[in-house]
Enzyme design. Structure first.
Site, PDB file in Angstrom:
ATOM      1  N   SER A  76       0.828  -1.195   0.000  1.00  0.00           N
ATOM      2  CA  SER A  76       0.000   0.000   0.000  1.00  0.00           C
ATOM      3  C   SER A  76       0.875   1.264   0.000  1.00  0.00           C
ATOM      4  CB  SER A  76      -0.947  -0.035   1.211  1.00  0.00           C
ATOM      5  OG  SER A  76      -1.934   0.949   1.130  1.00  0.00           O
ATOM      6  N   ARG A  90     -12.626   6.546   9.033  1.00  0.00           N
ATOM      7  CA  ARG A  90     -12.236   5.130   9.109  1.00  0.00           C
ATOM      8  C   ARG A  90     -13.330   4.238   8.557  1.00  0.00           C
ATOM      9  NH1 ARG A  90      -7.641   2.241   9.070  1.00  0.00           N
ATOM     10  NH2 ARG A  90      -7.696   0.429  10.447  1.00  0.00           N
ATOM     11  N   ASP A 124      -8.911  -6.912  -4.206  1.00  0.00           N
ATOM     12  CA  ASP A 124      -8.555  -5.542  -3.823  1.00  0.00           C
ATOM     13  C   ASP A 124      -9.253  -4.548  -4.748  1.00  0.00           C
ATOM     14  OD1 ASP A 124      -7.342  -3.170  -3.044  1.00  0.00           O
ATOM     15  OD2 ASP A 124      -5.316  -3.993  -3.017  1.00  0.00           O
ATOM     16  N   HIS A 158      -8.057  -5.304   0.127  1.00  0.00           N
ATOM     17  CA  HIS A 158      -6.751  -4.663   0.260  1.00  0.00           C
ATOM     18  C   HIS A 158      -6.030  -5.091   1.539  1.00  0.00           C
ATOM     19  CE1 HIS A 158      -3.676  -1.677  -0.453  1.00  0.00           C
ATOM     20  NE2 HIS A 158      -3.932  -1.067   0.689  1.00  0.00           N
ATOM     21  N   ASP A 159      -6.777  -5.317   2.602  1.00  0.00           N
ATOM     22  CA  ASP A 159      -6.163  -5.715   3.869  1.00  0.00           C
ATOM     23  C   ASP A 159      -5.484  -7.081   3.788  1.00  0.00           C
ATOM     24  OD1 ASP A 159      -6.616  -3.435   5.298  1.00  0.00           O
ATOM     25  OD2 ASP A 159      -8.275  -4.216   6.483  1.00  0.00           O
TER      26      ASP A 159
END
Length: 341
Positions: free
Chosen positions: A134, A200, A288, A317-318
């Site tokens: 990232s 968030r 992702d 993505h995580d």
């Protein structure tokens, strides 16, 4: 593990501003070998810190692929972060007061300039591997383009050559949430916390995937009219970030992410990527939505001799943080003698 502070000389930023009296917090694990060629430099992502063993367990640490028993591991906290390096919460030398929302604009190249100054201070002339995902991958790529002779191996995960309009739009949506909190503009400790909580929640939608939410956050009961599991999860994650991070740093670093463009001033992205001299492994994540596979394929297509692979993950993505077994598998393939540059 050892923790240090490196005091930078005045740093001329890409914007033309000068960041005076800055410092970088960093940590190291393991020992340099006699040849000083066992260095692994880890670049962290948006809200992480220099304690890589705390946020990349399973990949870095005792018994992991990058084991401090074998490697000298370095991870530096980026400028702008609230985990020890110079940030919006630190006093401006000119006024003695925190800069909060008036902190100088940083770019990815500025973050790398601080890393490079630290590397020179440490006297590390040969880095075996630089790795990041990232925002960390953006730093690693920028550094590898700047210094093609410095790194033996480059490993980047779920990242890109230029931050996309899609990624910038997600970041701007989060900044709008923070700026809508009136305490942010007040410039005060804890300013923007409610906005950061909302930011968030927005970010998680780009970090995860449809299947990850459906599998883990679907209500087990059919009768609920409120307090849905997915709703409480978003609030919980927002509260967690507010407890450990800062809205002013979040704005500063998301803006830095938006500046990422390897081709700026270098004749375009393909020309910039051709500068990379390190053996390179590029990993993408099938689910992702923030950094889609097309972006990693672009990297692999233009970096000479790059190895490309995909992590089949439901975590979005995580996955770059969670799929450490799969990442280890591809690292083993990458470092096998049969893979030649």
């Amino acid at each position: 593990m050892k923790e240090y502070i490196f005091n930078l000389p005045d740093l001329l930023l890409e914007s033309g501003e000068t960041l005076a009296s800055a410092h970088v917090a960093y940590r190291t694990w393991g020992q340099l070998n006699a040849d000083r060629d066992n260095v692994v430099w880890v670049c962290h992502a948006l809200t992480a810190n220099a304690d890589v063993l705390s946020w990349w367990p399973g990949l870095v640490g005792p018994g992991c692929y990058f084991d401090p028993a074998d490697w000298f591991i370095v991870c530096a906290n980026v400028l702008g972060s609230c985990y020890g390096s110079t940030s919006p919460l630190d006093a401006d030398p000119a006024t003695g007061q925190p800069r909060y929302q008036h902190f100088p604009r940083l770019s990815i190249r500025d973050l790398v300039a601080a890393h490079e100054a630290l590397r020179q201070e440490l006297g590390l002339e040969d880095i075996h591997t630089i790795i990041g995902g990232s925002l960390g991958g953006q730093q690693a790529l920028e550094w590898a383009v700047q210094r093609p002779d410095l790194f033996d191996n480059l490993v980047v995960i779920a990242t890109n050559a230029r931050h996309s309009a899609w990624g910038i739009a997600f970041n701007e949506a989060q900044r709008l949430a923070i700026e809508a909190d009136p305490t942010y503009a007040a410039g005060q400790p804890g300013g923007g916390d409610d906005g950061l909580r909302a930011a968030r929640a927005i970010a998680l939608l780009s970090y995860r995937s449809y299947s990850a939410y459906v599998d883990s956050q679907t209500d087990p009961e059919d009768h609920l009219l409120r307090e849905h599991r997915a709703s409480t999860y978003q609030r919980y994650q927002g509260d967690k970030l507010v407890a450990r991070f800062d809205a002013y740093s979040y704005v500063a670093l998301s803006r830095a992410m938006d500046t990422h463009n390897l081709g700026r001033g270098r004749g375009g992205i393909p020309a910039a990527l051709r500068r990379v001299g390190a053996r390179t492994l590029v990993l993408g994540i099938t689910s992702d939505v923030l950094f889609p596979l097309s972006e990693q394929r672009e990297l692999a297509n233009h970096i000479p001799g790059a190895m490309y692979a995909e992590l089949d993950s439901r975590y979005g993505h995580d996955g770059f943080l969670l799929e450490t077994s799969a990442i280890t598998h591809f690292l083993e393939l990458f470092y096998a003698p049969t893979f030649a540059h």
